[in-house]
Enzyme design. Structure first.
Site, PDB file in Angstrom:
ATOM      1  CD  GLU A  60      -1.510  -2.484   1.473  1.00 47.90           C
ATOM      2  OE1 GLU A  60      -0.386  -2.592   2.009  1.00 47.90           O
ATOM      3  OE2 GLU A  60      -2.217  -3.471   1.186  1.00 47.90           O
ATOM      4  CG  HIS A 130     -11.570  -7.941   6.165  1.00 42.12           C
ATOM      5  ND1 HIS A 130     -10.844  -8.701   7.047  1.00 42.12           N
ATOM      6  CD2 HIS A 130     -10.958  -8.095   4.961  1.00 42.12           C
ATOM      7  CE1 HIS A 130      -9.845  -9.300   6.404  1.00 42.12           C
ATOM      8  NE2 HIS A 130      -9.891  -8.947   5.137  1.00 42.12           N
TER       9      HIS A 130
END
Ligand code: TPP
Ligand code: TPP
Ligand code: MG
Ligand code: MG
Lengths: 325, 394, 325, 394
Positions: A60, A130
């Site tokens: 990322e 999540h």
């Protein structure tokens, strides 16, 4: 007009943006051939080639560093972070770099072309990693814009505006609505304004303010309150940064009450900023304390997700408490 | 098992570790300290004009560094960083580039910017953060940048420019205009996660970027022996599948040659290249640092013998492209120029109050406008407390 | 008692902690032989050896990852991030890992032994990247504790408490006070409580709340207000997370007014959280809006640092505005 | 230039790039698919007892994976991840360790946990996030962890365990108790910045940690050919100065052998080791994934021929340590056990409301206590809306 779900609306916006501008590029983990784990970038590689829609290595910080460089060069990067929970390795590239690029260089350089898309929020039994809603972590950063759509129509118009906006924008997509939320969406190009809240429903007794997937919760709570004779004004903030103080303040001046709802934990969440600002701007209008109905101050749990969420029942209770203060 | 996934190696049936230092890394050297050339050395593309430009840049570099440290000691400047002893790395590599190539530097590469033509007063305006600074007085001294010269404004957080350079170069490739990006960083910054991300992404996405590591032996007080256990930074190139070369960073001809070759490779093959230039940070890390706390004078003296500028001068004189008279003249003139420029820049007004609110966004937000208005009113009430901006409030 | 500056007090606390516990380890960039760029870890390597006080490679995410592992193993890591502006590469390790380690494992594992020390704040002509006050970025993270001392005495007592506390603690050190702030500090071991604010000066008309280096600013402003006959109650919050709601609320119930001051930008800063909470808890006591005197919503500038800072004059003006509301 | 700062290599005077693939990486193979041993192969330390334990673990692994995927399809379970086709990597490496060694895994190493003795019902309780889950029902299925078994609870963010493993192992070294840490990760996770930080820090600080990369060719849909351009992950070991070995990950004896040797090296020398195990992810990434979107059945079929469990079975039979009767019996029994365990675990109560507030801190803060009290009151008012916790509110 066509019936689209939120994913299709996003995919459609990306296609329009890539079509109009040769230098628009979509990338991220699994974004290429596969079209992303949620399939938001489906078919873009087929349509625009591997140079303009591709998988990146699993990093990322690399994705955002690469995107910053690409934006500085003049291309139009649209980077995906697979889950908002995984945006933190890129925090430095976003908060220290994207946000400050123009300022620190005296506008010699900028990354205004940058857009970051990322799915956020609960509702998919995702537990700690999540489910997060990290908008407030970024909202303390001058130089960034932060946008959250609540439905397919909003998503397409806001995403197109975000891509074309001359500032780095983080676009948080409510993943629990990806397939669940459907609606009529114009097939042609259109934009919705950044930095502007929308009054979704007028009312007189209390202002309910939220964004993204929580707008549904607020609507349900407003309906419950209606049955008790309470008229709620419903506002979708849409842009977290910069946020539309005036629309919210005007509403509160009218209703005298404000409730803010977000999924992220209460402490340090963006509702705090809003409450602090509005108690200042509307001090003499407030008839009860500004109420925050938010996630709990725990990591996002799994088994007790329902208990954790600021749902319509908690919201309804808070509305009534505010009214009866 | 699939040969596509990795290079099929020998099958072995006994344990055999690959040694942590199994790649032998040669070092490119062209110019000796006495100004002579190694036998059989391939010279870079260089003529008298380029050589003179390079040498004058080195001289400017040395003088600016010297004078600004003095200014800082006199309290005229808040902060400075020299590149004493390692000037050849940035100047020699910049000299191999096209002006349209992008330079993304760390902070100790003022030499590259000088070579590009950043003017003395531009350096000064930045260092004194006055209103003529291209960066509008927002960053500490030495955070230069110039769009016109394709020199990306320096950012203090280390390593962030490395993946950015991969992205920038990728954009250049998409544009197809035969330019590349050079990305400078220290051997210390190469420990950041962004280094890993940047090199790997550049390799995978085939970006024409030259990763130029200045290995000067120290990251502030931390010697490179405590920074990594591999064989320098060059040994990492193999792990990314990137062509790599190590050069003597104090040998301007070797640096120039390697960078010329790297640029050609990067652009012709859409591929990154790693260059590791070995040098030594002869000065303090910055004017805030005192190296006597972590290394000996003897160590410094040893490396001082490899002065890259003297080495180039010896060569220039041997070439008959330079003489002692020119030498004395240029250093004298440069010292005067710099001193004069300090005097000009330090009295130029600081940026206005309004300018503090510019460039946060392309257009100020309502909140920023409100904050500016409030602050103006406040400063008007207490002008003496805000001498930098009060006098020029609109 | 001995006269110490803030650096000496920190160094002294570290020495006590390393002395009492063989598994306490100090590390970070330049922390070893050199003693850190501010010299907070001076002489620790000499005293405790290279295994217990050492330089790390230049990687904040690595430092914090290493520290998390060391803490999970049962050692007592005290990690230094050279400047708070450079803590962001470690954001994922802190926010997704340190903070959630105990929770996600059901307490099978924890990193409660972890302490992170880092210098923060303006006042050294550092511009964008040597001046930031990032406490609010972390304050949205259940599982972390955040502490900021205002002087040498506080620093020693709070740091010892932070090191011994069984939760990960970020300890922000006001670097402009490192040498500027001196005072009498007990040479022996003592602790000050985490999560407790301190009423530094009693008053009746308005509560002034701050932390770290801004406490000096509040004191000056309080003195100016005193001359106008306004009596200020001064509170040092000390712990940002968890924060001492009760002490602040009790004060505001008494004074009816609250002003919060921090260096970090206004929007999304921790003053928002405090204001939101206190307007809720003390709604009927408030005689004027809660006032926030904070950094501007720009990156931290260089040339106009004085203008940017929430100084005593701005604070004084805000006090008077609150009183005269 | 200083030989201390880097290994002195040849001086060269012409440009000569080190090729991106200049390290040849052999691959350790001991066991052939038919169960025979390569000529001259050095066998690992293994006797019938260990072999049987390993084989039974592999069988348990295969059956659990198979049954849980089925349970997920039936809607009984929300999520699952198999390690189909790559079971030998985790089981074979775990079998080389001491029980006191720490295991820090990514998520696809349930085999290592099984080998350590995590019981069937413990797997189940975690997957059904019921109140007996050691993790208190907080993480998604497959995020196991056990302090007793020295198996660090899985964390979803990729790569974070890599520098943590360096730190953990450093702590073990300080304690001096002759244990090490093994750190598992995928070739995808090896792209994270944390990988770089972790390996470099382990090398510099001399931590006894085995970095075990499961290179299974994919990171979700991304093939390793789009993940890196180097020669696998092993080629990176050189850049960190870490001893490195590549093994056939489907060869349980090679994995065991390499890990035994790595453990010895790590502990005796206080040094990290890199092992890269080459395998193939035969199944979907997870039950949420559908590989037909990115690869062919043919490709899958090709790799299915390298089944590591069948390979070990063939060897076990050749050794006369196993027979088909035992085979049938164990698989049947395991299937029954797993089914029965599902039925038990899925009806066990979920954790209480109170437990949601535990472990945020060692002791709940006043704010958390207040939030709990408010929430209790709320749920008492609307018990039907919160069926998971309402019934057991205290
Ligand atoms: C992310 C980050 N961490 C720490 C620092 C503080 N810092 C500034 S320069 C430096 C040392 C850099 O060493 P190196 O990369 O070798 O470059 P050199 O100074 O030797 O040219 C450090 C630690 C920083 N600027 N950014
Ligand atoms: C920081 C982070 N980014 C993204 C993800 C989403 N994600 C989960 S698994 C995975 C692929 C991992 O591939 P690899 O490391 O090769 O392991 P494998 O699944 O092949 O065993 C991704 C992208 C994540 N969990 N964490
Ligand atoms: Mg260096
Ligand atoms: Mg993989």
């Amino acid at each position: 007009m066509a019936k689209m779900n939120l994913l299709q609306a996003i995919n459609n916006a990306l296609e329009i943006a890539m079509h109009e501008n040769d230098s628009a590029v979509c990338f991220g983990e699994d974004v290429g051939h596969f079209g992303g784990v949620f399939r938001a970038t489906s078919n873009l590689q087929e349509k625009f080639g591997k140079n303009r829609c591709f998988n990146t290595p699993l990093t990322e910080q690399g994705i955002m560093g690469f995107a910053n460089g690409l934006a500085a060069q003049g291309s139009v990067p649209i980077a995906e972070i697979q889950f908002a929970d995984y945006i933190f390795p890129a925090f430095d590239q976003i908060v220290n770099e994207s946000a400050k690029f123009r300022y620190r260089s005296g506008n010699e350089f900028n990354v205004g072309n940058l857009t970051i898309r990322t799915p956020y929020g609960g509702g998919i039994a995702g537990g700690l990693y999540h489910s997060q809603s990290p908008e407030a972590y970024f909202a303390h950063t001058p130089g960034l814009k932060i946008v959250v759509p609540r439905n397919p129509y909003q998503a397409k118009g806001l995403l197109l505006a975000a891509i074309r906006d001359k500032n780095p924008v983080i676009f948080f997509e409510p993943k629990k609505l990806y397939r669940a939320s459907t609606g009529e969406v114009p097939e042609e190009d259109y934009q919705l304004p950044l930095g502007k809240a929308e009054v979704v429903k007028a009312g007189t007794d209390i202002t309910l303010l939220g964004w993204g997937a929580q707008m549904e919760t607020l609507e349900k709570a407003a309906d419950m309150a209606q049955e008790k004779g309470v008229s709620c004004e419903l506002i979708d903030l849409r842009s977290i940064l910069p946020w539309d103080v005036e629309t919210v303040a005007a509403s509160v001046r009218k209703t005298g009450r404000l409730l803010i709802n977000h999924e992220a934990p209460l402490t340090g969440g963006f509702a705090g900023e809003i409450a602090a600002t509005i108690q200042d701007k509307c001090f003499l209008n407030l008839e009860s304390p500004i109420s925050r109905v938010c996630g709990l101050d725990t990591p996002f749990p799994l088994a007790q997700e329902k208990e954790y969420m600021p749902d319509e029942l908690k919201t309804f209770e808070a509305i009534m408490a505010s009214i009866n203060y | 098992m699939d040969a596509e996934m990795y290079q099929e190696g020998r099958s072995i049936h006994q344990v055999e570790f690959i040694d942590g230092h199994s790649v032998e890394i040669p070092i490119l050297k062209i110019l000796k300290q006495d100004g002579s050339i190694y036998a059989n050395a391939d010279l870079p593309e260089i003529d008298q004009e380029l050589a003179t430009k390079i040498y004058k840049t080195l001289a400017f570099h040395r003088v600016l560094d010297e004078r600004m440290v003095a200014s800082q000691r006199q309290g005229r400047l808040s902060f400075y960083m020299t590149a004493l002893g390692e000037e050849a790395a940035s100047v020699g590599s910049a000299a191999a580039l096209d002006d349209k190539d992008m330079i993304m530097a760390q902070y100790r590469e003022q030499g590259a910017l000088m070579f590009r033509g950043f003017r003395l007063e531009q350096f000064m305006n930045q260092m004194f953060s006055n209103e003529l600074d291209l960066g509008k007085g927002r960053q500490m001294p030495i955070h230069y940048g110039s769009q016109e010269l394709n020199y990306m404004t320096i950012s203090s957080p280390l390593g962030t420019q490395i993946p950015q350079a991969a992205g920038y170069a990728y954009g250049q490739k998409l544009k197809g205009n035969q330019t590349c990006t050079i990305c400078y960083f220290g051997e210390g910054a190469a420990s950041e996660g962004d280094f890993h991300a940047g090199l790997n992404m550049a390799a995978v996405h085939k970006a024409p970027v030259i990763f130029f590591c200045r290995n000067n032996g120290y990251a502030i007080s931390t010697p490179s022996s405590q920074q990594y256990m591999g064989n320098g930074i060059a040994s990492r190139g193999v792990g990314y599948g990137i062509k790599t070369i190590r050069v003597d960073g104090n040998d301007i001809l070797a640096v120039l040659k390697a960078t010329q070759a790297a640029r050609k490779h990067a652009i012709e093959n859409d591929a990154p290249v790693v260059i590791e230039a070995m040098s030594y940070r002869l000065g303090a890390h910055s004017t805030s640092d005192d190296p006597s706390g972590y290394r000996t004078k003897e160590e410094e003296a040893k490396y001082a013998e490899h002065d890259p500028i003297l080495r180039m001068k010896n060569w220039m004189i041997a070439q008959k492209w330079w003489d002692e008279e020119q030498e004395t003249a240029i250093f004298e003139r440069l010292r005067e120029d710099v001193l004069a420029a300090v005097k000009v820049a330090e009295v130029i007004d600081k940026p206005t109050l309004e300018s503090m609110f510019d460039d946060v966004y392309d257009v100020p937000t309502p909140q920023l406008n409100e904050q500016l208005a409030d602050l103006k009113e406040h400063i008007k009430k207490y002008p003496d407390a805000y001498p930098v901006t009060a006098g020029r409030l609109k």
